[in-house]
Enzyme design. Structure first.
Site, PDB file in Angstrom:
ATOM      1  N   GLU A   1      -0.865  -9.359  -0.665  1.00 19.54           N
ATOM      2  CA  GLU A   1      -2.295  -9.618  -0.524  1.00 19.54           C
ATOM      3  C   GLU A   1      -2.991  -9.610  -1.880  1.00 19.54           C
ATOM      4  O   GLU A   1      -3.847 -10.458  -2.147  1.00 19.54           O
ATOM      5  CB  GLU A   1      -2.924  -8.592   0.428  1.00 19.54           C
ATOM      6  CG  GLU A   1      -2.372  -8.732   1.840  1.00 19.54           C
ATOM      7  CD  GLU A   1      -3.038  -7.828   2.842  1.00 19.54           C
ATOM      8  OE1 GLU A   1      -4.273  -7.920   2.961  1.00 19.54           O
ATOM      9  OE2 GLU A   1      -2.343  -7.043   3.502  1.00 19.54           O
TER      10      GLU A   1
ATOM     11  N   GLY B   1       0.415  -5.065   0.900  1.00 20.15           N
ATOM     12  CA  GLY B   1      -0.754  -5.081   0.021  1.00 20.15           C
ATOM     13  C   GLY B   1      -0.474  -5.750  -1.309  1.00 20.15           C
ATOM     14  O   GLY B   1      -1.371  -6.320  -1.926  1.00 20.15           O
TER      15      GLY B   1
ATOM     16  N   ALA C   1       0.859  -1.186   0.000  1.00 22.33           N
ATOM     17  CA  ALA C   1       0.000   0.000   0.000  1.00 22.33           C
ATOM     18  C   ALA C   1       0.894   1.235   0.000  1.00 22.33           C
ATOM     19  O   ALA C   1       2.044   1.191   0.441  1.00 22.33           O
ATOM     20  CB  ALA C   1      -0.900  -0.007   1.226  1.00 22.33           C
TER      21      ALA C   1
ATOM     22  N   GLU D   1       4.169  -5.381   7.456  1.00 23.67           N
ATOM     23  CA  GLU D   1       3.422  -4.343   8.182  1.00 23.67           C
ATOM     24  C   GLU D   1       3.849  -4.213   9.634  1.00 23.67           C
ATOM     25  O   GLU D   1       3.831  -3.116  10.197  1.00 23.67           O
ATOM     26  CB  GLU D   1       1.913  -4.630   8.112  1.00 23.67           C
ATOM     27  CG  GLU D   1       1.294  -4.406   6.750  1.00 23.67           C
ATOM     28  CD  GLU D   1       1.337  -5.623   5.834  1.00 23.67           C
ATOM     29  OE1 GLU D   1       0.587  -5.632   4.842  1.00 23.67           O
ATOM     30  OE2 GLU D   1       2.118  -6.560   6.094  1.00 23.67           O
TER      31      GLU D   1
END
Length: 171
Positions: free
Chosen positions: A115, A112, A69, A135
């Site tokens: 993911e 992300g 992200a 993270e």
């Protein structure tokens, strides 16, 4: 011109029946900003509704599938702002598309990006692919279902190690 700022989208293959989506933010290692994710949802919807397309491939660059992200976009947001604005809403679009989606991963697939790859039906990983959920190194946890998908993909022990240490695994 292309209707996309952060993606390159085309049909490819012998019969033009494969939708190819390439993440295209090289200066940010394909970090998943809100604009990119909105465009990804639009591209997926268009390819899903195209009767000529039978499968979809999502890829990045040789250096990064997606480095996660966009932290710069998130850094000043409070939990309340993220929660009330539906931050990450729509990130699961990949997992709801009815056509098969293949993640072609080389380079970094972190946070992300990892993911996003796990939301696809199949992952093809190149020799330089690096998967991780770092993270924890920022004081947070995976936010788009990564803990559940990672556990199903690699088992509980390795998933716990990756999530709690931020360590990466190779292809």
């Amino acid at each position: 011109g292309s209707p996309y700022q952060y993606l390159a989208v085309q049909r490819t293959g012998a019969r033009q029946s494969v939708g190819l989506i390439q993440l295209n933010r090289p200066q940010a290692l394909n970090a998943l900003c809100e604009g990119l994710m909105q465009e990804l949802r639009q591209a997926l919807e268009a390819l899903e509704n195209d009767p000529q397309v039978g499968a979809i491939v999502i890829t990045g660059s040789q250096k990064a599938f997606a480095a996660g992200a966009d932290i710069k976009e998130m850094q000043n947001k409070t939990f309340q702002e993220c929660y009330s604005s539906g931050f990450l809403a729509g990130w699961d679009k990949v997992s709801t598309v009815r056509k098969p989606i293949i993640a072609a991963v080389n380079g970094y697939a972190l946070g992300g990006g990892c993911e996003l790859a796990m939301m696809c039906d199949i992952i093809y990983a190149g020799e330089k692919a690096q998967f991780g959920q770092p993270e924890i190194l920022l004081g947070t946890i995976p936010g788009a279902g990564g803990t559940q998908r990672l556990t199903r993909a690699v088992g509980k022990s390795l998933a716990m190690e990756m999530v709690l240490t931020g360590d990466r695994i190779s292809a």
